[in-house]
Design a protein around this motif. Structure first.
Motif, short mmCIF file in Angstrom:
data_model
loop_
_atom_site.label_atom_id
_atom_site.label_comp_id
_atom_site.label_asym_id
_atom_site.label_seq_id
_atom_site.Cartn_x
_atom_site.Cartn_y
_atom_site.Cartn_z
N MET A 1 -20.09 12.14 5.15
CA MET A 1 -20.62 11.98 3.79
C MET A 1 -21.70 10.93 3.82
N ARG A 106 -15.09 8.09 -1.65
CA ARG A 106 -14.68 8.85 -0.47
C ARG A 106 -13.17 8.71 -0.25
N GLU A 109 -11.53 11.09 -2.59
CA GLU A 109 -11.64 12.47 -2.12
C GLU A 109 -10.61 12.76 -1.03
#
Length: 246
Positions: A1, A106, A109
């Protein structure tokens, strides 16, 4: 990412997997918190936490580690699984530029991807920047206060005070968290109590800081005992104000 922050270029967020990557966090731990050797989290523990269901993330800028996070797996007595986010740090010269926020997004996620909907951590109630980040940017729930949770540490940021901590419960699918992550006001009751803090307790002389800490501790403990919770955090010229509501 990879995320692009204004003026920084792309910030890459990726899992930490190797011992070399874990060892890179030692320099950041010292730089961010000023820890001495006794308070550093050993690189081998990063591998243990990663292997036993936790999460270790690094934020890279220009190929160099700019921040990291460390979370380990836990469970509540009712069996609910969650992550305890033990450390999230960003190099001081990058504070306020969104790197920490990208790390937390993140982390969220990854938690959701493995079926978790709760991440918890502790934070110093006397650091207004962290309070604003947790309450207003991430939308955490705060209903618990832990006096001197870690004991006195070597971190300059803690100012040699007892390490009192608030518990941030990031219920990842809650209306409050979803609203704040989308930039909307969090739903809730009207504030019924205020608790004021300075901007940085480490900048306050030790004797006065101890008195401020005692006042804040007593106010939070009384508020939580009466069923209140943190409903918002307001930044002021002097520091900040916690708003509490039922």
């Amino acid at each position: 990412m990879a995320a692009r922050q204004a003026g920084l270029g792309p910030v890459e967020i990726r899992p930490l997997r190797t011992l070399e990557e874990f060892q890179s966090t030692l320099r950041l731990q010292s730089e961010i918190w000023g820890f001495d050797q006794a308070d550093l989290v050993a690189p081998r523990l990063f591998g243990v936490f990663d292997r036993t269901g936790g999460s270790c993330l690094g934020a890279y800028l220009g190929g160099e580690m700019a921040g990291f996070s460390l979370a380990f797996a836990g469970f509540k007595l009712d069996g609910r699984r969650y992550w305890h986010s033990h450390m999230v740090g960003v190099r001081p010269h990058l504070h306020g530029q969104g790197v920490g926020y990208q790390i937390k997004l993140r982390q969220r996620e990854e938690a959701l991807a493995v079926g978790l909907d709760l991440i918890e951590w502790t934070f110093d109630p006397l650091q207004s920047r962290n309070a604003y980040f947790n309450v207003e940017k991430l939308g955490v729930d705060v209903q618990a206060y832990l006096p001197d949770f870690y004991g006195i540490t070597s971190a300059e940021l803690h100012g040699a005070l007892p390490t009192d901590r608030l518990v941030a419960a990031w219920n990842l699918r809650s209306p409050g968290a979803v609203a704040r992550l989308a930039g909307r006001p969090r739903p809730g009751s009207e504030s019924s109590e205020r608790i004021e803090i300075p901007a940085r307790i480490s900048d306050v002389p030790r004797e006065r800081a101890a008195k401020i800490q005692a006042r804040v501790r007593g106010s939070f403990q009384a508020a939580f005992a009466s069923g209140l919770r943190v409903s918002g955090f307001e930044r002021t010229t002097e520091g900040g104000v916690y708003h509490l509501a039922a």
